[in-house]
Every structure is written in C-alpha cells, then in structure tokens.
Design a protein around this motif. Structure first.
Motif, PDB file in Angstrom:
ATOM      1  N   ALA A 110       0.825  -1.217   0.000  1.00 37.54           N
ATOM      2  CA  ALA A 110       0.000   0.000   0.000  1.00 37.54           C
ATOM      3  C   ALA A 110       0.857   1.265   0.000  1.00 37.54           C
ATOM      4  O   ALA A 110       0.537   2.241  -0.685  1.00 37.54           O
ATOM      5  CB  ALA A 110      -0.942   0.003   1.197  1.00 37.54           C
ATOM      6  N   LEU A 111       1.937   1.248   0.757  1.00 37.86           N
ATOM      7  CA  LEU A 111       2.797   2.430   0.845  1.00 37.86           C
ATOM      8  C   LEU A 111       3.434   2.750  -0.502  1.00 37.86           C
ATOM      9  O   LEU A 111       3.434   3.904  -0.946  1.00 37.86           O
ATOM     10  CB  LEU A 111       3.889   2.198   1.904  1.00 37.86           C
ATOM     11  CG  LEU A 111       4.617   3.426   2.426  1.00 37.86           C
ATOM     12  CD1 LEU A 111       3.643   4.393   3.091  1.00 37.86           C
ATOM     13  CD2 LEU A 111       5.702   3.008   3.405  1.00 37.86           C
ATOM     14  N   VAL A 112       3.947   1.730  -1.161  1.00 37.73           N
ATOM     15  CA  VAL A 112       4.577   1.905  -2.477  1.00 37.73           C
ATOM     16  C   VAL A 112       3.531   2.361  -3.491  1.00 37.73           C
ATOM     17  O   VAL A 112       3.758   3.295  -4.269  1.00 37.73           O
ATOM     18  CB  VAL A 112       5.237   0.582  -2.946  1.00 37.73           C
ATOM     19  CG1 VAL A 112       5.719   0.679  -4.386  1.00 37.73           C
ATOM     20  CG2 VAL A 112       6.391   0.213  -2.025  1.00 37.73           C
ATOM     21  N   ARG A 113       2.384   1.703  -3.470  1.00 39.97           N
ATOM     22  CA  ARG A 113       1.307   2.032  -4.411  1.00 39.97           C
ATOM     23  C   ARG A 113       0.855   3.474  -4.224  1.00 39.97           C
ATOM     24  O   ARG A 113       0.690   4.227  -5.194  1.00 39.97           O
ATOM     25  CB  ARG A 113       0.149   1.057  -4.175  1.00 39.97           C
ATOM     26  CG  ARG A 113      -0.890   1.029  -5.270  1.00 39.97           C
ATOM     27  CD  ARG A 113      -1.907  -0.082  -5.031  1.00 39.97           C
ATOM     28  NE  ARG A 113      -2.698   0.138  -3.826  1.00 39.97           N
ATOM     29  CZ  ARG A 113      -2.692  -0.666  -2.763  1.00 39.97           C
ATOM     30  NH1 ARG A 113      -1.946  -1.747  -2.730  1.00 39.97           N
ATOM     31  NH2 ARG A 113      -3.447  -0.397  -1.716  1.00 39.97           N
ATOM     32  N   GLY A 114       0.687   3.886  -2.963  1.00 41.53           N
ATOM     33  CA  GLY A 114       0.250   5.250  -2.677  1.00 41.53           C
ATOM     34  C   GLY A 114       1.281   6.280  -3.107  1.00 41.53           C
ATOM     35  O   GLY A 114       0.935   7.329  -3.652  1.00 41.53           O
ATOM     36  N   ALA A 115       2.572   5.965  -2.871  1.00 43.72           N
ATOM     37  CA  ALA A 115       3.638   6.891  -3.257  1.00 43.72           C
ATOM     38  C   ALA A 115       3.712   7.029  -4.775  1.00 43.72           C
ATOM     39  O   ALA A 115       3.870   8.141  -5.311  1.00 43.72           O
ATOM     40  CB  ALA A 115       4.977   6.409  -2.703  1.00 43.72           C
ATOM     41  N   ASP A 147      -0.397  15.612 -17.276  1.00 40.05           N
ATOM     42  CA  ASP A 147      -1.051  14.796 -18.308  1.00 40.05           C
ATOM     43  C   ASP A 147      -1.329  13.359 -17.840  1.00 40.05           C
ATOM     44  O   ASP A 147      -1.728  12.514 -18.629  1.00 40.05           O
ATOM     45  CB  ASP A 147      -0.207  14.765 -19.584  1.00 40.05           C
ATOM     46  CG  ASP A 147       1.199  14.222 -19.331  1.00 40.05           C
ATOM     47  OD1 ASP A 147       1.682  14.306 -18.181  1.00 40.05           O
ATOM     48  OD2 ASP A 147       1.820  13.719 -20.286  1.00 40.05           O
ATOM     49  N   LEU A 148      -1.108  13.072 -16.537  1.00 44.05           N
ATOM     50  CA  LEU A 148      -1.337  11.722 -16.012  1.00 44.05           C
ATOM     51  C   LEU A 148      -2.366  11.763 -14.889  1.00 44.05           C
ATOM     52  O   LEU A 148      -2.367  12.691 -14.080  1.00 44.05           O
ATOM     53  CB  LEU A 148      -0.037  11.116 -15.461  1.00 44.05           C
ATOM     54  CG  LEU A 148       1.198  11.078 -16.359  1.00 44.05           C
ATOM     55  CD1 LEU A 148       2.361  10.403 -15.627  1.00 44.05           C
ATOM     56  CD2 LEU A 148       0.921  10.366 -17.666  1.00 44.05           C
ATOM     57  N   THR A 149      -3.225  10.744 -14.841  1.00 45.18           N
ATOM     58  CA  THR A 149      -4.157  10.623 -13.728  1.00 45.18           C
ATOM     59  C   THR A 149      -4.336   9.150 -13.364  1.00 45.18           C
ATOM     60  O   THR A 149      -4.543   8.304 -14.248  1.00 45.18           O
ATOM     61  CB  THR A 149      -5.529  11.272 -14.046  1.00 45.18           C
ATOM     62  OG1 THR A 149      -6.368  11.147 -12.894  1.00 45.18           O
ATOM     63  CG2 THR A 149      -6.230  10.617 -15.233  1.00 45.18           C
ATOM     64  N   VAL A 150      -4.219   8.855 -12.076  1.00 42.69           N
ATOM     65  CA  VAL A 150      -4.406   7.479 -11.596  1.00 42.69           C
ATOM     66  C   VAL A 150      -5.906   7.273 -11.355  1.00 42.69           C
ATOM     67  O   VAL A 150      -6.492   7.916 -10.495  1.00 42.69           O
ATOM     68  CB  VAL A 150      -3.599   7.221 -10.312  1.00 42.69           C
ATOM     69  CG1 VAL A 150      -3.889   5.824  -9.766  1.00 42.69           C
ATOM     70  CG2 VAL A 150      -2.098   7.392 -10.586  1.00 42.69           C
ATOM     71  N   VAL A 151      -6.492   6.383 -12.140  1.00 39.83           N
ATOM     72  CA  VAL A 151      -7.943   6.176 -12.050  1.00 39.83           C
ATOM     73  C   VAL A 151      -8.317   4.987 -11.174  1.00 39.83           C
ATOM     74  O   VAL A 151      -9.474   4.837 -10.791  1.00 39.83           O
ATOM     75  CB  VAL A 151      -8.582   6.022 -13.449  1.00 39.83           C
ATOM     76  CG1 VAL A 151      -8.476   7.329 -14.223  1.00 39.83           C
ATOM     77  CG2 VAL A 151      -7.959   4.875 -14.237  1.00 39.83           C
TER      78      VAL A 151
END
Length: 201
Positions: free
Chosen positions: A11-16, A26-30
């Motif tokens: 979770a920590l890596v994913r959140g970072a 130009d990027l968005t995490v959906v």
C-alpha cells in the motif's frame, strides 16, 4: 490525459507511486489494486490507457495478470514496474504482452517518461536489465520442469510431489535432475533458488 491503473500489493509503495504520477499534468491514476486477480475486472470498469503492474502480488502474479489483461483488453498498454529486476522476468513480461519494464529504484522521471512513451506506442525496457537478459538467455526449463521445481521449492519430498502433481516418483526425480543440471545446482532447493533469482520461476 493518460489514465493509469496501478497494481501493487504494498500500500505504501502504491500510494507513493500514485501521488508522484498524479503530480504530472497529463497523467491521472484512475484505480489502484493490491492483487493480480483484481487487475482485469478493475480495468474493465475504469478503462485505463496504461497499467503499471508489480510482479510479486497475491492472487495472480503481475506476469500472469499482464497476460490476462492483454488478452481481455489488448488496447491497454502494460508496464511491469518491479523491485525485482530479474532477466527472466523481462522475457516473460514481453511474452505476456507488456510494452515496458522498469525497476522501482529508477529515478521518478524515468518512470514518468516510460508511461508517456509506452502510451505513444513505444516499448521501454531498463537498458541494464535488457543487456543482462540477453546475456542470460531464455529459461531452459521445460513447462513440466518449471512446474516440478516450483512445487519442490516448498520443501516437499519426492513422494509428496508425486502425489500433488499426479506423476510417478521416478518422473519427478527425472525432472528435478534435469532442472538441477540446467541451473548448474547441486540440489533441487538450490536449483529452485537459482531459477528464481534468474526470473525463470
């Protein structure tokens, strides 16, 4: 706007990663998921342009998830983003339909650049890993040797492996012996460790 799906069990890596990528205009995490078997259902729901997948996850691992996503939604571009830069992982990732392979200790701008380049239709591979992969070559293990070695890595006896895999003990020994020879190891445990370090398992 490039729509991103992140899959990482930490979770920590994913959140970072999500926070870093969302800073780009130009990027968005959906979507973010923590297991490989969540990748395809989530991708069908959010329709990402690019999926960043870790290798080692519960459920399906990232390489199996990449193959499943490539079959289900071939238009989604896939980048394997992992701590484990093992040469065998690279060839398996490309065979699974990935368009990029980067290691997590790469500079952030390298990952951002990889996302943009993969989205534009290019392939992106860590150059040091590509060179090592070429030097190491593809996995010499047959599908059955791979299966037996994965099972043997759990430390079970030949008799237990035979029962689990529905093969004779002699066949198990033959496959283990062949895998030991191909990895240059002395024992099946060492063969499994070497094969894992090279990304063959």
């Amino acid at each position: 706007m490039i729509r991103l799906l992140l899959a990482d069990d930490q979770a920590l890596v994913r959140g970072a990663l999500a926070a870093m990528l969302d800073l780009e205009p130009d990027l968005t995490v959906v979507a973010q998921v923590a297991a490989g078997d969540e990748v395809v259902p989530t991708a069908r729901r959010v329709d990402p342009d690019v999926a960043l997948l870790d290798v080692q996850m519960p459920g399906l691992d990232g390489l199996a998830a990449a193959a499943a996503l490539h079959r289900a939604m071939p238009e989604v571009r896939i980048i394997i983003c992992t701590t484990f830069g093992r040469p065998g992982y690279l060839s398996r990732a490309m065979a699974a339909g990935a368009a990029g392979f980067v290691v997590k200790d790469a500079p952030p701008e390298q990952l951002v650049d990889a996302v943009r380049r993969v989205h534009s239709g290019l392939r992106v591979v860590d150059p040091a890993l590509a060179a090592e992969s070429l030097a190491t070559g593809p996995s010499p293990l047959t599908a059955r040797e791979h299966e037996v070695l994965v099972a043997a890595a759990t430390g079970r006896s030949v008799a237990e492996l035979a029962g689990t895999l529905h093969l004779s003990e002699g066949t198990i020994r033959n496959h283990l012996s062949s895998a030991i020879g191909k990895t240059g190891a002395r024992t099946s445990a060492a063969a499994a460790r070497i094969a894992e370090e090279r990304g063959w398992l």
